[in-house]
Every structure is written in C-alpha cells, then in structure tokens.
Design a protein around this motif. Structure first.
Motif, short mmCIF file in Angstrom:
data_model
loop_
_atom_site.label_atom_id
_atom_site.label_comp_id
_atom_site.label_asym_id
_atom_site.label_seq_id
_atom_site.Cartn_x
_atom_site.Cartn_y
_atom_site.Cartn_z
N GLN A 181 0.82 -1.22 0.00
CA GLN A 181 0.00 0.00 0.00
C GLN A 181 0.85 1.27 0.00
OE1 GLN A 181 -3.69 -0.22 1.60
NE2 GLN A 181 -3.51 1.55 2.91
N THR A 182 1.94 1.23 0.80
CA THR A 182 2.80 2.42 0.89
C THR A 182 3.43 2.75 -0.46
OG1 THR A 182 3.29 1.64 3.10
CG2 THR A 182 4.66 3.45 2.28
N GLU A 183 3.89 1.70 -1.17
CA GLU A 183 4.49 1.92 -2.50
C GLU A 183 3.46 2.53 -3.45
OE1 GLU A 183 7.56 -1.70 -3.38
OE2 GLU A 183 5.53 -2.27 -2.88
N LEU A 184 2.26 1.96 -3.45
CA LEU A 184 1.22 2.44 -4.37
C LEU A 184 0.83 3.88 -4.02
CD1 LEU A 184 -0.64 1.89 -6.74
CD2 LEU A 184 -2.24 0.77 -5.19
N LEU A 185 0.67 4.14 -2.72
CA LEU A 185 0.32 5.50 -2.29
C LEU A 185 1.40 6.50 -2.74
CD1 LEU A 185 -1.11 5.01 1.31
CD2 LEU A 185 -2.34 5.92 -0.67
N GLY A 186 2.67 6.10 -2.64
CA GLY A 186 3.77 6.97 -3.05
C GLY A 186 3.69 7.31 -4.53
N GLY B 218 -14.05 9.35 -11.59
CA GLY B 218 -15.14 10.02 -10.87
C GLY B 218 -15.61 9.29 -9.62
N PHE B 219 -14.75 8.45 -9.02
CA PHE B 219 -15.16 7.66 -7.85
C PHE B 219 -14.83 8.32 -6.52
CE2 PHE B 219 -14.57 3.41 -10.33
CZ PHE B 219 -15.78 3.63 -10.96
N ASP C 117 -5.83 -1.47 0.63
CA ASP C 117 -7.14 -0.94 0.97
C ASP C 117 -7.63 -0.06 -0.20
OD1 ASP C 117 -9.27 0.55 1.90
OD2 ASP C 117 -8.41 0.93 3.88
N SER C 118 -8.56 -0.60 -1.00
CA SER C 118 -9.00 0.09 -2.23
C SER C 118 -9.54 1.48 -1.92
CB SER C 118 -10.10 -0.69 -2.93
OG SER C 118 -9.66 -1.97 -3.20
N ARG C 119 -10.31 1.55 -0.82
CA ARG C 119 -10.93 2.82 -0.48
C ARG C 119 -9.89 3.90 -0.21
NH1 ARG C 119 -15.78 3.60 3.82
NH2 ARG C 119 -15.70 5.85 3.85
N MET C 120 -8.85 3.51 0.53
CA MET C 120 -7.80 4.47 0.85
C MET C 120 -7.08 4.92 -0.44
SD MET C 120 -4.74 4.03 3.56
CE MET C 120 -5.65 4.34 5.04
N ILE C 121 -6.88 3.99 -1.35
CA ILE C 121 -6.19 4.32 -2.61
C ILE C 121 -7.04 5.28 -3.44
CG2 ILE C 121 -5.38 3.34 -4.81
CD1 ILE C 121 -3.53 2.76 -2.39
N PRO D 121 -10.28 -4.86 -9.41
CA PRO D 121 -9.96 -4.91 -7.99
C PRO D 121 -8.45 -4.82 -7.73
CG PRO D 121 -10.39 -7.13 -8.80
CD PRO D 121 -10.60 -6.20 -9.97
N LEU D 122 -8.11 -4.36 -6.52
CA LEU D 122 -6.71 -4.34 -6.08
C LEU D 122 -6.45 -5.60 -5.23
CD1 LEU D 122 -6.53 -0.56 -5.14
CD2 LEU D 122 -5.27 -1.67 -7.00
#
Ligand code: NDP
Length: 285
Positions: free
Chosen positions: A76-81, A122-123, A106-110, A100-101
């Motif tokens: 998640q940290t890599e993707l968020l970065g 638009g999500f 956490d899809s919502r957080m992304i 899906p991820l």
C-alpha cells in the motif's frame, strides 16, 4: 415494432473521433497533451483486458498514457507513493486505478488518495458529493455514458419517469443523480424492492444495472420505453449478455442498448472525455 438499437459502439466511435480532434487542437494551441496515468496491480486477466482496451483507445485519440504496471506483491505504501507523485505531475491530467486491487491494499484508501482534480473515474467522495450537489467536476464514466446514450435518442428527459435498477456507488446511484439533474422523476430499485415489475412498467426510461443475466423481461417494460442495459454477465455457454432479455424486450421497448456493443464502449469513451476535460481545465479552456 422492434426497438431502435442504441449502438454504443458507433456512438463511442463518433465521440472518440471528436476527442481526437479536440486533443490535436489543444496540443497545437497550448502544447498540452492530455495525460492519463493507468495503475494496474497484479495479474487479474479481466483487469488486464480492460486496461489494454482503455490504453488502446487513449493511443488512438492521441492521449498520452503513463503506464504503471505493478506486481501483485506491491504494498500500500508503495502504491500511495506513486499516486502521490502522479498527483503532482503536471503532465498527468487523469489517474485511473484499475479495480480490484490485491487484498493487502485498501481500495478505499487508494481511491481517496487520488487527487479529486485528476479523478478520471469520478469515484472520489469529493466528486460523488459534487455530483449530488448538482455541480459535478468529474462524472463517473459509465453513468456519463448512459446519459449520452439516452440523449442520443433525441427524446426529452425532463418530466419523464425514470427507473434505475441497482443502487451501487459506481452505477445505480450516480445514474439516478444524473437523471434527477436532467429533471426526470426518478425511482431507484434494489434487491429489497417489492413487486418490481409494477415499478419498472411505469418507466419511460429504464436503466438496468444489477448484474443478473436477462433479468428484465418484456412484461416488465412499458411500450416504447428507452431501455439501457448496463449489465455484463457471462452465461454457462460462454455468451456475454446483459441484465435485459434482449430478444423479448426489443419487441416492447422503443430504444434498447445491446450487450456487448452498448454501454461498455461508451464507458471507455467517457474515460477519454474526462481526461481531455481535465487537461482543458489545466489550460484554462
Ligand atoms: P453491484 O453488484 O455493485 O450492485 C448491484 C445492484 O443491483 C445492487 O444495488 C443490488 O441491490 C441490485 N440487485 C441485485 N439483484 C437484484 C434484484 N433481483 N432485483 C433488484 N435489484 C437487484 O453491481 P454494479 O452496479 O457494480 O454493476 C451492475 C452490472 O453492471 C454488473 O453486471 C456489472 O458487470 C455491470 N457494469 C458494467 C459496466 C460497463 O461499462 N458496461 C461498468 C460497471 C458495471 P442491493 O443494493 O439491495 O444489494
């Protein structure tokens, strides 16, 4: 009389040609080429096909794709970065995270980490809120495509009775909001709705988005109605069908969208449209 067929493939092609022209114009006047970052995490075969089709459509229209193909172990940290970096990259105007991820993410957080100003799908809750408040920035692609299909009939939406089957955040709810904004009188149905056929038979405009193969039959449709089928379902024999029983409903509806070749191609065209609009906003146009 058989329904007019709402040919989404043809309509999407017309829209994509228009987008290609506007992209060329924008680039020649401002030097800006609309850029879409596409994140695909893992090896889900269906996601790979969706992403490939979206990238092909972008290329054909002259949009720049920034490809982020990440392995299934990405955390998640890599993707968020990476998302944060694309949020600040001025050559990127739209960001798409293919769902899906993998389960560790956490899809919502992304989805909430994507800048609302680059949220090409638009999500983001900000864009959902703007849509509901009647002042949208990015419209979700499938609902936007559904509205274009209804508009292509040339019929007025204002004052009509619209029934939306399904209340998901990505299709049912935003479609209902857009129809309400277009001054239709809207009813939303779901799995707990009682006596569904009596509700759907009232609809001048009927949108089916429940994910149940050939669920909507002729007896559920008002004569002459506009019927848009969002569903995509695979039958045991391998055939792809919608939520509407096409054969029987085409004898009753005035307009009917097929599956495949209906809403699907429109969804991709609207992704391009959202990216172009975002690039134009950057250019102050
Ligand atoms: P969801 O599964 O998230 O939502 C389905 C909705 O349908 C829910 O609100 C559910 O009610 C309702 N529902 C289920 N069964 C019934 C029933 N028997 N009677 C009435 N309502 C029912 O699906 P999505 O919105 O994500 O997708 C719907 C369909 O659209 C799917 O087939 C999907 O593949 C397709 N799709 C197509 C796209 C395209 O580009 N063409 C894009 C996105 C989706 P409840 O809330 O009570 O559970």
């Amino acid at each position: 009389m058989a329904a007019h067929i709402l040919d989404g493939k043809l309509l999407a092609q017309t829209i994509r040609t228009q987008i290609a022209q506007e992209t060329t114009e924008l680039h020649s006047h401002t030097g800006i080429r609309p850029g879409l970052a596409v994140f695909l995490v893992g090896n889900d075969p269906a996601s790979a096909v969706y992403v490939r089709n979206k990238k092909k459509a972008c290329d054909a229209a002259g949009l720049q794709v920034h490809d982020y193909k990440l392995d299934a172990e990405t955390n998640q940290t890599e993707l968020l970065g990476l998302i944060e970096a694309t949020n600040h990259d001025p050559t990127i105007h739209g960001i798409l995270v293919q769902l899906p991820l993998p389960p560790q993410i956490d899809s919502r957080m992304i989805l909430e980490a994507v800048s609302p100003m680059k949220d090409a799908d638009g999500f983001h809750p900000y864009n959902m809120g703007r849509l509901l408040s009647g002042d949208p920035v990015f419209l979700p692609c499938t609902p936007k495509g559904v509205m274009k299909m209804i508009e292509s009939t040339g019929q007025t939406i204002e004052g009509k009775r619209a029934v939306v089957l399904g209340r998901s955040n990505i299709v049912g709810k935003p479609v209902a909001a857009l129809l309400m904004q277009a001054n239709a009188t809207v009813t939303v149905c779901h799995s707990k709705t009682q006596d569904l056929p009596s509700v759907t038979r009232e609809a001048d405009i009927l949108i089916a988005a429940i994910g149940k193969a050939q669920f909507v039959t002729r007896d559920m449709v008002k004569n002459g109605a506009i019927v848009v089928d969002v569903g995509i379902n695979r039958l045991d024999d391998g055939r792809l069908v919608g939520d509407v029983d096409f054969e029987s409903v085409q004898e009753q509806a005035g307009w009917l969208s097929p599956v495949p070749g209906g809403v699907g191609p429109m969804t991709i065209a609207m992704l391009l449209s959202n990216t172009l609009e975002a690039a134009k906003r950057t250019a102050g146009r």
